[in-house]
Design a protein around this motif. Sequence first.
Motif: not given
Length: 114
Positions: A43-46, A60, A64, A74, A76-77, A79, A96, A98
Amino acid sequence: MAEAVRLEPVGPGRYRLCGELGFATVPALAEGPGPKPHRGRVELDLAGLERVDSAGLALLVDWWRALERQGAALVLRGAPGQLRALAAVAGLEEVLPFEGPAAGGSQQAAQQVS
C-alpha cells in the motif's frame, strides 16, 4: 531546486511517498530497493506528494509491474489530482490500482498537466 522525495515505511508493506516525484528526484528512488510487499501486497500513500511529473508516473508503473511479477498487488491511495490527470493522459488511469478519492482538485491538476 526540487524537494527530495522520500519513501517512508509506515508498517509492513505500507509506505508513504512525500515531496516531489519528478525528473530530478526519481533516479534516487529508482536506484533503491523500492517498496517490499507484505502478504502479497504493498500500500502506497501518495497524499504527501507535492508535485508529480511523467517521470514519477513512470516510476509508479515500474513498481507496479515489478510487484506483479513477484505475485504482489500494489494499491495507490491518496493520489494527487495531478498524478491522476497524468495517468489519464497516458491512458493508465483505469490500469493503475488507484483507491479512494484524488487528493487536491482535479481541475487544478488538469491545468498543471497541460
